[in-house]
Design a protein around this motif. Structure first.
Motif, PDB file in Angstrom:
ATOM      1  N   GLU A 163       0.814  -1.225   0.000  1.00 33.76           N
ATOM      2  CA  GLU A 163       0.000   0.000   0.000  1.00 33.76           C
ATOM      3  C   GLU A 163       0.849   1.277   0.000  1.00 33.76           C
ATOM      4  N   PHE A 164       1.917   1.268   0.789  1.00 37.19           N
ATOM      5  CA  PHE A 164       2.690   2.495   0.989  1.00 37.19           C
ATOM      6  C   PHE A 164       4.111   2.413   0.421  1.00 37.19           C
ATOM      7  N   GLY A 165       4.501   1.261  -0.085  1.00 38.26           N
ATOM      8  CA  GLY A 165       5.854   1.121  -0.636  1.00 38.26           C
ATOM      9  C   GLY A 165       6.930   1.127   0.431  1.00 38.26           C
ATOM     10  N   VAL A 166       6.548   0.875   1.663  1.00 36.21           N
ATOM     11  CA  VAL A 166       7.515   0.889   2.770  1.00 36.21           C
ATOM     12  C   VAL A 166       7.803  -0.546   3.186  1.00 36.21           C
ATOM     13  N   ARG A 167       9.075  -0.913   3.128  1.00 34.26           N
ATOM     14  CA  ARG A 167       9.444  -2.281   3.488  1.00 34.26           C
ATOM     15  C   ARG A 167       9.968  -2.303   4.929  1.00 34.26           C
ATOM     16  N   THR A 168       9.483  -3.259   5.701  1.00 36.42           N
ATOM     17  CA  THR A 168       9.960  -3.408   7.082  1.00 36.42           C
ATOM     18  C   THR A 168      11.073  -4.422   7.091  1.00 36.42           C
ATOM     19  N   LYS A 169      12.207  -4.041   7.688  1.00 39.90           N
ATOM     20  CA  LYS A 169      13.340  -4.979   7.726  1.00 39.90           C
ATOM     21  C   LYS A 169      13.107  -6.025   8.803  1.00 39.90           C
ATOM     22  N   GLU A 170      13.468  -7.280   8.450  1.00 35.36           N
ATOM     23  CA  GLU A 170      13.408  -8.327   9.483  1.00 35.36           C
ATOM     24  C   GLU A 170      14.558  -8.157  10.455  1.00 35.36           C
ATOM     25  N   ASN A 171      14.386  -8.672  11.638  1.00 39.33           N
ATOM     26  CA  ASN A 171      15.415  -8.656  12.683  1.00 39.33           C
ATOM     27  C   ASN A 171      15.865  -7.245  13.048  1.00 39.33           C
ATOM     28  N   ASP A 172      14.964  -6.294  12.901  1.00 42.53           N
ATOM     29  CA  ASP A 172      15.241  -4.934  13.350  1.00 42.53           C
ATOM     30  C   ASP A 172      14.605  -4.787  14.731  1.00 42.53           C
ATOM     31  N   GLU A 173      15.439  -4.495  15.700  1.00 50.34           N
ATOM     32  CA  GLU A 173      14.942  -4.407  17.081  1.00 50.34           C
ATOM     33  C   GLU A 173      13.861  -3.338  17.229  1.00 50.34           C
ATOM     34  N   LYS A 174      13.861  -2.378  16.307  1.00 49.16           N
ATOM     35  CA  LYS A 174      12.878  -1.295  16.414  1.00 49.16           C
ATOM     36  C   LYS A 174      11.499  -1.690  15.892  1.00 49.16           C
ATOM     37  N   ASN A 175      11.394  -2.847  15.260  1.00 47.92           N
ATOM     38  CA  ASN A 175      10.088  -3.261  14.731  1.00 47.92           C
ATOM     39  C   ASN A 175       9.030  -3.305  15.820  1.00 47.92           C
ATOM     40  N   ARG A 176       9.461  -3.681  17.016  1.00 45.94           N
ATOM     41  CA  ARG A 176       8.499  -3.741  18.117  1.00 45.94           C
ATOM     42  C   ARG A 176       7.896  -2.352  18.386  1.00 45.94           C
ATOM     43  N   GLU A 177       8.750  -1.325  18.298  1.00 45.50           N
ATOM     44  CA  GLU A 177       8.252   0.049  18.498  1.00 45.50           C
ATOM     45  C   GLU A 177       7.373   0.466  17.312  1.00 45.50           C
ATOM     46  N   TYR A 178       7.841   0.177  16.091  1.00 48.20           N
ATOM     47  CA  TYR A 178       7.077   0.583  14.903  1.00 48.20           C
ATOM     48  C   TYR A 178       5.679  -0.047  14.910  1.00 48.20           C
ATOM     49  N   TYR A 179       5.610  -1.309  15.300  1.00 48.06           N
ATOM     50  CA  TYR A 179       4.340  -2.040  15.213  1.00 48.06           C
ATOM     51  C   TYR A 179       3.548  -2.015  16.516  1.00 48.06           C
ATOM     52  N   HIS A 180       3.882  -1.064  17.380  1.00 49.51           N
ATOM     53  CA  HIS A 180       3.179  -1.016  18.664  1.00 49.51           C
ATOM     54  C   HIS A 180       1.721  -0.590  18.501  1.00 49.51           C
ATOM     55  N   SER A 181       1.478   0.441  17.706  1.00 52.56           N
ATOM     56  CA  SER A 181       0.122   0.997  17.568  1.00 52.56           C
ATOM     57  C   SER A 181      -0.036   1.598  16.178  1.00 52.56           C
ATOM     58  N   VAL A 182      -1.245   2.005  15.870  1.00 52.26           N
ATOM     59  CA  VAL A 182      -1.496   2.688  14.591  1.00 52.26           C
ATOM     60  C   VAL A 182      -0.663   3.966  14.523  1.00 52.26           C
ATOM     61  N   LYS A 183      -0.594   4.666  15.650  1.00 53.04           N
ATOM     62  CA  LYS A 183       0.156   5.928  15.687  1.00 53.04           C
ATOM     63  C   LYS A 183       1.644   5.698  15.379  1.00 53.04           C
ATOM     64  N   SER A 184       2.246   4.697  16.024  1.00 58.82           N
ATOM     65  CA  SER A 184       3.680   4.451  15.796  1.00 58.82           C
ATOM     66  C   SER A 184       3.930   3.932  14.376  1.00 58.82           C
ATOM     67  N   LEU A 185       2.996   3.152  13.842  1.00 61.83           N
ATOM     68  CA  LEU A 185       3.140   2.686  12.458  1.00 61.83           C
ATOM     69  C   LEU A 185       3.073   3.850  11.477  1.00 61.83           C
ATOM     70  N   ALA A 186       2.156   4.778  11.734  1.00 58.12           N
ATOM     71  CA  ALA A 186       2.017   5.945  10.853  1.00 58.12           C
ATOM     72  C   ALA A 186       3.288   6.788  10.898  1.00 58.12           C
ATOM     73  N   GLU A 187       3.855   6.945  12.079  1.00 49.50           N
ATOM     74  CA  GLU A 187       5.105   7.724  12.205  1.00 49.50           C
ATOM     75  C   GLU A 187       6.233   7.030  11.446  1.00 49.50           C
ATOM     76  N   PHE A 188       6.280   5.689  11.532  1.00 44.55           N
ATOM     77  CA  PHE A 188       7.303   4.914  10.822  1.00 44.55           C
ATOM     78  C   PHE A 188       7.149   5.086   9.306  1.00 44.55           C
ATOM     79  N   ILE A 189       5.918   5.010   8.829  1.00 41.05           N
ATOM     80  CA  ILE A 189       5.678   5.130   7.375  1.00 41.05           C
ATOM     81  C   ILE A 189       6.052   6.539   6.891  1.00 41.05           C
ATOM     82  N   ARG A 190       5.653   7.551   7.640  1.00 44.72           N
ATOM     83  CA  ARG A 190       5.991   8.943   7.265  1.00 44.72           C
ATOM     84  C   ARG A 190       7.513   9.120   7.206  1.00 44.72           C
ATOM     85  N   SER A 191       8.186   8.552   8.209  1.00 47.68           N
ATOM     86  CA  SER A 191       9.638   8.698   8.277  1.00 47.68           C
ATOM     87  C   SER A 191      10.310   8.002   7.091  1.00 47.68           C
TER      88      SER A 191
END
Lengths: 264, 93
Positions: free
Chosen positions: B55-83
């Motif tokens: 949908e957004f062309g944003v790829r999430t890297k595997e084994n990235d310790e920050k994935n837990r933060e990115y995928y915490h909530s809709v808000k954190s996911l939106a911030e990750f996608i914008r970034s």
């Protein structure tokens, strides 16, 4: 209890050393090594449960458990009321791959056994690490291993079940292998979340493991959500009905599966 | 008022994960997506990562310790996608 603790203190370091040696000696073929090490651990678990029964610590009937298991690879899912059910289940299966918490892989004494026996490192803090778990698990099934997963992700609460995760069912769907549901009871409960090792109950806890059902994922068109729903509903029904410990035939009007046509 | 990206993410979560009983508007922007929040599991995370990439062309890297933060909530996911989108659109040094 004192004998149990003494034997554990004596045998655990010997076991760790033995597996460390075997890990190196059998390094040529990892699949063959895993099969051998799983067989050794399964035999050890059966011996352990025999002497636990003899000493009156716990009781497990090794003869009457787990009938009608498929011969080939399958995903075995079970509730997880006590820590003893892991050794009982692996002992009765005669060896299987499992998924273990990543913390266990940090223990130097356990590493040769975990790596050698093909134990799969579970998901860590990264939610996307499930991809690695699914890949490793499907590879183990493709190599012919059985796979044991506790779909609640941790020990079950007393007389209840936590929601089932989808990983076990996704793995079964991708590998196209059956899901075997195994029900476990421990009465009175011991080594549960609320009954620690140093507080053994009386009378002797009796472990019961029984095959509840074998489900072919083809019947839900390899949809892991549907498969989880069916299996979890059956476990909850078993628990609601007072956990009768015999395989309960699913009548056609109660079956969550689309039943095959009688004229087919 | 919720941002449009957050709203699109809520719809994406419901549609890509086939959450038939969930109204996208009922998903709280700050609520955890996994565990006690929306109750998603690890396989849902994989499917959501694929949907976000599509949908957004944003790829999430595997084994990235920050994935837990990115995928915490809709808000954190939106911030990750914008970034990630800002990084992709900025000229290379």
């Amino acid at each position: 209890m004192a004998i149990t603790l003494g034997l554990h203190a004596l045998l655990a370091p010997i076991g760790s050393l033995m597996f460390a040696v075997l890990y190196v000696v059998w390094r040529g073929d990892p699949v063959r090594r895993a099969r051998r090490m799983q067989a050794i651990t399964a035999w050890s678990y059966r011996v352990m449960h025999r002497w636990l029964t003899v000493f009156g610590v716990t009781s497990l009937d090794l003869q009457k458990s787990l009938a009608e298991l498929p011969d080939g690879p399958c995903v075995v899912v079970a509730n997880h009321p006590t820590l003893m059910d892991v050794t009982a289940l692996l002992g009765l299966l005669g060896g299987a791959s499992t998924v273990a918490k990543p913390d266990l892989f940090e223990r130097r004494s356990l590493r040769p056994l975990l790596h050698g026996a093909g134990v799969i490192r579970g998901t860590g803090s990264d939610p996307l690490s499930a991809q690695r778990v699914v890949d490793d698990a499907t590879a183990a099934l493709a190599a012919g291993f059985r796979l044991v997963i506790f779909p609640e992700g941790t020990r079950s609460p007393r007389d209840a079940l936590l929601p089932f995760g989808r990983a076990a069912f996704e793995i079964a769907c991708r590998a196209r292998v059956p899901v075997v549901s195994v029900t476990i009871t421990c009465a009175p409960l011991w080594l549960s979340k609320d009954r620690p090792f140093l507080d053994p109950p009386h009378p002797t806890p009796v472990l019961n493991l029984r095959t509840l059902a074998v489900d072919d994922p083809a019947r839900v068109d390899y949809d892991s959500r549907a498969l989880r729903q069916v299996v979890e509903a059956r476990f909850r029904n078993w628990m609601r009905l007072g956990r009768p410990h015999s395989p309960t035939p699913i009548h056609e009007d109660e079956s969550p599966w689309p039943m095959p046509s009688k004229t087919a | 008022m919720a941002d449009a990206l957050e709203d699109r993410l809520k719809v994406l979560i419901v549609e890509s994960l086939a959450l038939e009983d969930v109204d996208p508007q009922s998903i709280e922007t700050d609520a955890p997506l996994f565990g006690e929040g929306l109750g998603l599991d690890s396989i849902d995370a994989l499917e959501l990562a694929l949907a976000i990439h599509s949908e957004f062309g944003v790829r999430t890297k595997e084994n990235d310790e920050k994935n837990r933060e990115y995928y915490h909530s809709v808000k954190s996911l939106a911030e990750f996608i914008r970034s990630e989108q800002a990084k992709a659109s900025s000229p290379a040094p």
